[in-house]
Design a protein around this motif. Structure first.
Motif, PDB file in Angstrom:
ATOM      1  N   MET A   1       0.845  -1.196   0.000  1.00 36.77           N
ATOM      2  CA  MET A   1       0.000   0.000   0.000  1.00 36.77           C
ATOM      3  C   MET A   1       0.881   1.247   0.000  1.00 36.77           C
ATOM      4  N   ILE A   2       0.545   2.210  -0.815  1.00 39.88           N
ATOM      5  CA  ILE A   2       1.354   3.415  -0.931  1.00 39.88           C
ATOM      6  C   ILE A   2       1.342   4.206   0.375  1.00 39.88           C
ATOM      7  N   SER A   3       2.486   4.815   0.707  1.00 41.33           N
ATOM      8  CA  SER A   3       2.618   5.552   1.964  1.00 41.33           C
ATOM      9  C   SER A   3       2.541   7.057   1.707  1.00 41.33           C
ATOM     10  N   PRO A   4       2.315   7.853   2.758  1.00 40.30           N
ATOM     11  CA  PRO A   4       2.303   9.315   2.588  1.00 40.30           C
ATOM     12  C   PRO A   4       3.600   9.844   1.985  1.00 40.30           C
ATOM     13  N   GLY A   5       4.738   9.302   2.434  1.00 41.71           N
ATOM     14  CA  GLY A   5       6.018   9.753   1.897  1.00 41.71           C
ATOM     15  C   GLY A   5       6.164   9.446   0.422  1.00 41.71           C
ATOM     16  N   GLN A   6       5.677   8.288   0.004  1.00 43.83           N
ATOM     17  CA  GLN A   6       5.749   7.934  -1.411  1.00 43.83           C
ATOM     18  C   GLN A   6       4.856   8.839  -2.255  1.00 43.83           C
ATOM     19  N   ILE A   7       3.711   9.198  -1.724  1.00 45.00           N
ATOM     20  CA  ILE A   7       2.822  10.102  -2.465  1.00 45.00           C
ATOM     21  C   ILE A   7       3.498  11.452  -2.661  1.00 45.00           C
ATOM     22  N   ARG A   8       4.088  11.984  -1.598  1.00 46.97           N
ATOM     23  CA  ARG A   8       4.772  13.282  -1.711  1.00 46.97           C
ATOM     24  C   ARG A   8       5.936  13.203  -2.694  1.00 46.97           C
ATOM     25  N   ALA A   9       6.712  12.121  -2.604  1.00 42.55           N
ATOM     26  CA  ALA A   9       7.860  11.964  -3.501  1.00 42.55           C
ATOM     27  C   ALA A   9       7.407  11.815  -4.951  1.00 42.55           C
ATOM     28  N   ALA A  10       6.333  11.069  -5.156  1.00 42.83           N
ATOM     29  CA  ALA A  10       5.826  10.863  -6.514  1.00 42.83           C
ATOM     30  C   ALA A  10       5.334  12.174  -7.111  1.00 42.83           C
ATOM     31  N   ARG A  11       4.629  12.949  -6.321  1.00 45.65           N
ATOM     32  CA  ARG A  11       4.164  14.253  -6.818  1.00 45.65           C
ATOM     33  C   ARG A  11       5.344  15.131  -7.198  1.00 45.65           C
ATOM     34  N   SER A  12       6.397  15.033  -6.423  1.00 41.12           N
ATOM     35  CA  SER A  12       7.573  15.863  -6.670  1.00 41.12           C
ATOM     36  C   SER A  12       8.250  15.502  -7.991  1.00 41.12           C
ATOM     37  N   ILE A  13       8.393  14.212  -8.277  1.00 37.60           N
ATOM     38  CA  ILE A  13       9.146  13.841  -9.477  1.00 37.60           C
ATOM     39  C   ILE A  13       8.344  14.065 -10.762  1.00 37.60           C
ATOM     40  N   ILE A  14       7.012  14.109 -10.658  1.00 36.74           N
ATOM     41  CA  ILE A  14       6.239  14.414 -11.866  1.00 36.74           C
ATOM     42  C   ILE A  14       5.769  15.866 -11.880  1.00 36.74           C
ATOM     43  N   GLY A  15       6.033  16.590 -10.788  1.00 34.22           N
ATOM     44  CA  GLY A  15       5.769  18.020 -10.761  1.00 34.22           C
ATOM     45  C   GLY A  15       4.309  18.405 -10.794  1.00 34.22           C
ATOM     46  N   VAL A  16       3.482  17.758  -9.960  1.00 28.81           N
ATOM     47  CA  VAL A  16       2.061  18.106  -9.933  1.00 28.81           C
ATOM     48  C   VAL A  16       1.653  18.567  -8.537  1.00 28.81           C
ATOM     49  N   LYS A  17       0.633  19.390  -8.495  1.00 23.71           N
ATOM     50  CA  LYS A  17       0.109  19.898  -7.232  1.00 23.71           C
ATOM     51  C   LYS A  17      -0.810  18.867  -6.586  1.00 23.71           C
ATOM     52  N   GLN A  18      -1.058  19.067  -5.296  1.00 25.79           N
ATOM     53  CA  GLN A  18      -2.012  18.201  -4.602  1.00 25.79           C
ATOM     54  C   GLN A  18      -3.369  18.222  -5.293  1.00 25.79           C
ATOM     55  N   SER A  19      -3.796  19.395  -5.719  1.00 22.73           N
ATOM     56  CA  SER A  19      -5.120  19.511  -6.341  1.00 22.73           C
ATOM     57  C   SER A  19      -5.205  18.690  -7.622  1.00 22.73           C
ATOM     58  N   ASP A  20      -4.101  18.635  -8.385  1.00 20.95           N
ATOM     59  CA  ASP A  20      -4.089  17.853  -9.624  1.00 20.95           C
ATOM     60  C   ASP A  20      -4.205  16.358  -9.329  1.00 20.95           C
ATOM     61  N   LEU A  21      -3.430  15.900  -8.357  1.00 24.78           N
ATOM     62  CA  LEU A  21      -3.466  14.482  -8.017  1.00 24.78           C
ATOM     63  C   LEU A  21      -4.809  14.100  -7.405  1.00 24.78           C
ATOM     64  N   ALA A  22      -5.362  14.973  -6.578  1.00 27.92           N
ATOM     65  CA  ALA A  22      -6.667  14.691  -5.976  1.00 27.92           C
ATOM     66  C   ALA A  22      -7.729  14.520  -7.059  1.00 27.92           C
ATOM     67  N   LYS A  23      -7.715  15.409  -8.045  1.00 28.27           N
ATOM     68  CA  LYS A  23      -8.691  15.327  -9.130  1.00 28.27           C
ATOM     69  C   LYS A  23      -8.512  14.048  -9.933  1.00 28.27           C
ATOM     70  N   ALA A  24      -7.261  13.713 -10.250  1.00 25.43           N
ATOM     71  CA  ALA A  24      -6.988  12.507 -11.032  1.00 25.43           C
ATOM     72  C   ALA A  24      -7.361  11.245 -10.266  1.00 25.43           C
ATOM     73  N   SER A  25      -7.316  11.315  -8.938  1.00 21.51           N
ATOM     74  CA  SER A  25      -7.625  10.155  -8.096  1.00 21.51           C
ATOM     75  C   SER A  25      -9.099  10.069  -7.738  1.00 21.51           C
ATOM     76  N   GLY A  26      -9.845  11.130  -8.027  1.00 20.42           N
ATOM     77  CA  GLY A  26     -11.269  11.131  -7.706  1.00 20.42           C
ATOM     78  C   GLY A  26     -11.559  11.326  -6.233  1.00 20.42           C
ATOM     79  N   ILE A  27     -10.685  12.060  -5.541  1.00 16.76           N
ATOM     80  CA  ILE A  27     -10.890  12.326  -4.116  1.00 16.76           C
ATOM     81  C   ILE A  27     -10.803  13.830  -3.882  1.00 16.76           C
ATOM     82  N   SER A  28     -11.157  14.264  -2.682  1.00 17.23           N
ATOM     83  CA  SER A  28     -11.107  15.693  -2.376  1.00 17.23           C
ATOM     84  C   SER A  28      -9.682  16.118  -2.036  1.00 17.23           C
ATOM     85  N   LEU A  29      -9.423  17.404  -2.212  1.00 16.20           N
ATOM     86  CA  LEU A  29      -8.112  17.950  -1.866  1.00 16.20           C
ATOM     87  C   LEU A  29      -7.847  17.787  -0.375  1.00 16.20           C
TER      88      LEU A  29
END
Length: 239
Positions: A1-29
């Protein structure tokens, strides 16, 4: 299962904001923000949705008892896609909500050395260059040999023109078959060529076919994606 640290690191390497990932994941910011801060106990389905969105963006997520890691697959080359599946993948990449925002969309035609007939010897290919990765579609059976194939190509080009009008380019000559090449060699064969800005689909289709003939054959059908593509281009020219 993905961890909080992995989520932050993944967002960093693809350069997306929390709002972008939340929308793509179908969850709230707010939900994503809490997960990244380690607040609460998120559902497994929520974490799966986040992980799936990141994997679609090319992030590889690994974990063991001792380590956690994320890395970005900088080149994707879908293998043996059915045209419908490839169309859906391309439309996802070209949509405004994609985590892989295209910097450049290159459309080119290649020869198919295995084709049995001249009308199927030319395949239409796409290279989507995003910030940190490339997605090469050169092994898909896109062609203009029948109405359904033309509809798929026209639908993709309509989305590309609608959302990435100024990032579109094409090659003005037919490329020899790239499918036998290794991934990096195939990419270099295409990306290393001089390309031309594409402001009208006719410029590309006229490399190997005839835009006006295609319009007469398919564009007169109400609701056909080629007719919709032509209407979109006409709107651009009138604006």
């Amino acid at each position: 299962m993905i961890s909080p640290g992995q989520i932050r690191a993944a967002r960093s390497i693809i350069g997306v904001k929390q709002s972008d990932l939340a929308k793509a994941s179908g969850i709230s910011l707010a939900t994503l923000n809490n997960i990244e801060r380690g607040v609460g106990d998120p559902r497994a389905s929520t974490l799966d949705a986040i992980e799936s969105a990141l994997q679609d963006a090319g992030v590889e997520i690994e974990a063991s008892a001792l380590t956690e890691s994320v890395r970005l697959n900088i080149l994707a080359r879908p293998k043996a896609y059915e045209t419908l599946s490839a169309s859906q993948k391309l439309l996802q990449l070209l949509s405004p909500g994609s985590l892989n925002r295209p910097d450049k969309i290159l459309i080119f035609a290649r020869r198919d050395r295995n084709a049995e007939h001249d009308d199927s010897a030319i395949k239409i290919c796409f290279l989507v260059e995003a910030k940190n990765r490339n997605i090469l579609f050169d092994q898909v059976n896109f062609s203009v040999e029948n109405g359904s194939r033309v509809a798929e190509i026209a639908g993709i080009m309509q989305a590309a023109f609608a959302f990435h009008r100024y990032e579109m380019f094409f090659l003005d000559s037919i490329v020899e078959d790239t499918t036998a090449n290794e991934d990096l060699d195939a990419l270099e064969c295409v990306s290393g060529r001089d390309c031309i800005a594409l402001d009208h689909p006719a410029k590309f289709f006229n490399v190997f076919s005839n835009w006006q003939d295609m319009l007469r054959t398919y564009g007169s059908r109400a609701g056909h994606p080629l007719a919709n593509l032509a209407a979109l281009i006409n709107k651009f020219e009138l604006d």
